[in-house]
Write a protein that holds these residues in place. Structure first.
Motif, PDB file in Angstrom:
ATOM      1  N   TYR A   1      35.770  41.921  23.997  1.00  0.00           N
ATOM      2  CA  TYR A   1      36.192  41.546  25.356  1.00  0.00           C
ATOM      3  C   TYR A   1      35.800  42.699  26.264  1.00  0.00           C
ATOM      4  CZ  TYR A   1      39.147  39.717  29.106  1.00  0.00           C
ATOM      5  OH  TYR A   1      39.616  39.211  30.291  1.00  0.00           O
TER       6      TYR A   1
ATOM      7  N   ASN B   1      36.401  35.776  29.695  1.00  0.00           N
ATOM      8  CA  ASN B   1      36.123  35.964  31.119  1.00  0.00           C
ATOM      9  C   ASN B   1      34.771  35.354  31.474  1.00  0.00           C
ATOM     10  OD1 ASN B   1      34.895  37.943  29.486  1.00  0.00           O
ATOM     11  ND2 ASN B   1      34.415  39.158  31.287  1.00  0.00           N
ATOM     12  N   ASP B   2      34.093  34.784  30.473  1.00  0.00           N
ATOM     13  CA  ASP B   2      32.783  34.187  30.703  1.00  0.00           C
ATOM     14  C   ASP B   2      32.768  32.762  30.133  1.00  0.00           C
ATOM     15  OD1 ASP B   2      30.190  33.366  30.802  1.00  0.00           O
ATOM     16  OD2 ASP B   2      29.374  35.042  29.619  1.00  0.00           O
TER      17      ASP B   2
ATOM     18  N   HIS C   1      42.999  38.709  37.673  1.00  0.00           N
ATOM     19  CA  HIS C   1      42.313  38.134  36.515  1.00  0.00           C
ATOM     20  C   HIS C   1      43.140  38.335  35.248  1.00  0.00           C
ATOM     21  CE1 HIS C   1      39.271  37.781  33.259  1.00  0.00           C
ATOM     22  NE2 HIS C   1      38.961  36.711  33.982  1.00  0.00           N
ATOM     23  N   ASP C   2      43.659  39.542  35.077  1.00  0.00           N
ATOM     24  CA  ASP C   2      44.511  39.813  33.908  1.00  0.00           C
ATOM     25  C   ASP C   2      45.716  38.874  33.897  1.00  0.00           C
ATOM     26  OD1 ASP C   2      42.845  41.802  33.132  1.00  0.00           O
ATOM     27  OD2 ASP C   2      44.243  43.462  33.488  1.00  0.00           O
TER      28      ASP C   2
ATOM     29  N   ARG D   1      36.112  43.815  29.218  1.00  0.00           N
ATOM     30  CA  ARG D   1      36.817  44.099  30.464  1.00  0.00           C
ATOM     31  C   ARG D   1      37.819  45.208  30.195  1.00  0.00           C
ATOM     32  NH1 ARG D   1      35.950  42.646  35.193  1.00  0.00           N
ATOM     33  NH2 ARG D   1      38.126  42.194  35.707  1.00  0.00           N
TER      34      ARG D   1
ATOM     35  N   SER E   1      34.069  38.057  25.096  1.00  0.00           N
ATOM     36  CA  SER E   1      33.154  37.955  26.240  1.00  0.00           C
ATOM     37  C   SER E   1      31.791  37.442  25.809  1.00  0.00           C
ATOM     38  CB  SER E   1      32.961  39.321  26.908  1.00  0.00           C
ATOM     39  OG  SER E   1      34.167  39.771  27.466  1.00  0.00           O
TER      40      SER E   1
ATOM     41  N   ARG F   1      41.282  42.938  39.404  1.00  0.00           N
ATOM     42  CA  ARG F   1      41.540  43.113  37.977  1.00  0.00           C
ATOM     43  C   ARG F   1      42.923  42.568  37.612  1.00  0.00           C
ATOM     44  NH1 ARG F   1      38.692  45.873  34.686  1.00  0.00           N
ATOM     45  NH2 ARG F   1      37.672  47.175  36.229  1.00  0.00           N
TER      46      ARG F   1
ATOM     47  N   HIS G   1      35.700  36.557  36.084  1.00  0.00           N
ATOM     48  CA  HIS G   1      36.477  37.562  36.828  1.00  0.00           C
ATOM     49  C   HIS G   1      35.925  37.793  38.229  1.00  0.00           C
ATOM     50  CE1 HIS G   1      33.403  39.702  34.420  1.00  0.00           C
ATOM     51  NE2 HIS G   1      33.243  40.369  35.541  1.00  0.00           N
ATOM     52  N   LYS G   2      34.715  37.271  38.476  1.00  0.00           N
ATOM     53  CA  LYS G   2      34.071  37.521  39.765  1.00  0.00           C
ATOM     54  C   LYS G   2      34.958  37.057  40.923  1.00  0.00           C
ATOM     55  CE  LYS G   2      29.445  37.685  41.457  1.00  0.00           C
ATOM     56  NZ  LYS G   2      29.000  36.913  42.545  1.00  0.00           N
TER      57      LYS G   2
END
Ligand code: GRF
Length: 321
Positions: free
Chosen positions: A91, A40-41, A70-71, A93, A12, A67, A62-63
């Motif tokens: 990471y 995720n960024d 995104h996963d 998350r 991340s 969850r 992820h916005k």
């Protein structure tokens, strides 16, 4: 040449642990290679480094996603890259349970504390506030419960006078960069490590009543029935007679069963030299994804076949309940 395990690294932020993993993988004989760096960024600094190193990258904020969604997208990228292991390196998350369960035993994380102390966030501040003599870092297997899986390796880092969470974090990272590549290398090599495999077979074999271990023709063998009249029910064979296999040998019902199994699943079974002639089969252990429950069942069956009646009778009675 040894086959390298393929790992995906999830980050991340800065990605300094990812960089340590990547550069360690460039040393000859490293047992893993990094096939993907995902984040995720999209702004994560580490992504640029991975790209410069010619490693595939994937980024998805992820916005706005659940969850699970995104996963699922991260997991799809990991599978697409052909990764066999997921290595979390900063990471930030929490992963959904389903994702973690699907990767059980194949997902690792590094956490900046001496687990089981200080799970979760603000680990350095908490260690300093508690007056601990040391902070540190732990590599652990990821399970659904946060920071609670088996700890594989740790390094303790002294807390010095005047330390702030930031100064301590910086030194802990130096330790992490040494620890993580080594712990990952050891972990992905477990499946072909004869010492670890023998230990596992031994634990299963000696769990039966009245068993002992005795070497036979240079191989560890497992017997049932006592010192004098004990009969072998399993052997551990480490690359015998020119085979590349590390194996557990157990007794089958006979040649037909043996040959059928070897023909149907040549990646799992083989007919061992000498022992094969009397109906023993080799279960190949030095391959990823061994079904250890199946190995335990084979051992049970082989043990029953060799054990004296007075022992099996008790089990037969137990089975009826
Ligand atoms: C590390 O300290 C790690 O223990 C924690 O997050 C930090 C990641 O740092 N999980 P970096 O992105 O690898 O530099």
């Amino acid at each position: 040449m040894t086959i390298k395990a393929k790992i995906a690294v999830l980050i991340s932020g800065a990605g300094t642990n990812m960089a340590a993993l990547v550069y360690a993988s460039r040393i000859a004989d490293c047992p893993y290679e990094v096939v993907l760096v995902a984040s995720n960024d999209p702004q994560a600094e580490g992504l640029a480094l991975a790209q410069a190193e010619g490693i595939a990258t994937f980024a998805l904020p992820h916005k706005g996603l659940t969850r699970e969604a995104h996963d699922a997208a991260m997991e799809a990228a990991v599978l697409e890259a052909g990764a066999e292991y997921i290595v979390l390196a900063g990471y930030m998350r929490i992963l959904s349970d389903g994702f973690v369960v699907r990767w059980a035993g194949r997902m690792l994380n590094i956490h900046p504390s001496l687990l089981p102390k200080y799970k979760g966030l603000d680990t350095h501040a908490r260690a300093i506030a508690a007056g601990d003599s040391h902070g540190g870092t732990s590599v652990h297997v990821v399970t659904p419960e946060l920071d609670a899986g088996e700890v594989l390796a740790q390094i303790a880092v002294p807390i010095v006078a005047g330390d702030t969470p930031d100064t301590l974090a910086e030194r802990v990272k130096l330790a992490e960069h040494q620890l993580y590549p080594r712990a990952v290398a050891d972990y992905v090599s477990r499946w072909r490590d004869p010492v670890a495999l023998l230990e596992r077979v031994r634990n299963l074999a000696l769990a039966f009543p009245e068993t002992d271990e005795r070497e036979s023709h240079g191989s560890p063998g497992f017997r049932v029935g006592g010192e004098k009249s004990g009969k072998y029910f399993a052997y551990f064979a480490d690359q015998h007679h020119g085979t590349p296999h590390i194996a557990c040998l157990v007794r089958t019902g006979g040649m037909d069963e043996l040959l059928n199994l070897v023909e149907a699943q040549p990646e799992v079974y083989f007919k061992p030299a000498y022992y094969g002639a009397s109906g023993w089969i080799g279960i190949i252990l030095n391959r990823p994804g061994v079904d250890w429950d199946a190995v335990a069942e084979w051992l049970t069956r082989s043990w029953r076949g060799a054990a004296p009646k007075r022992l099996t009778r008790l089990l037969d009675v137990a089975d009826e309940f």
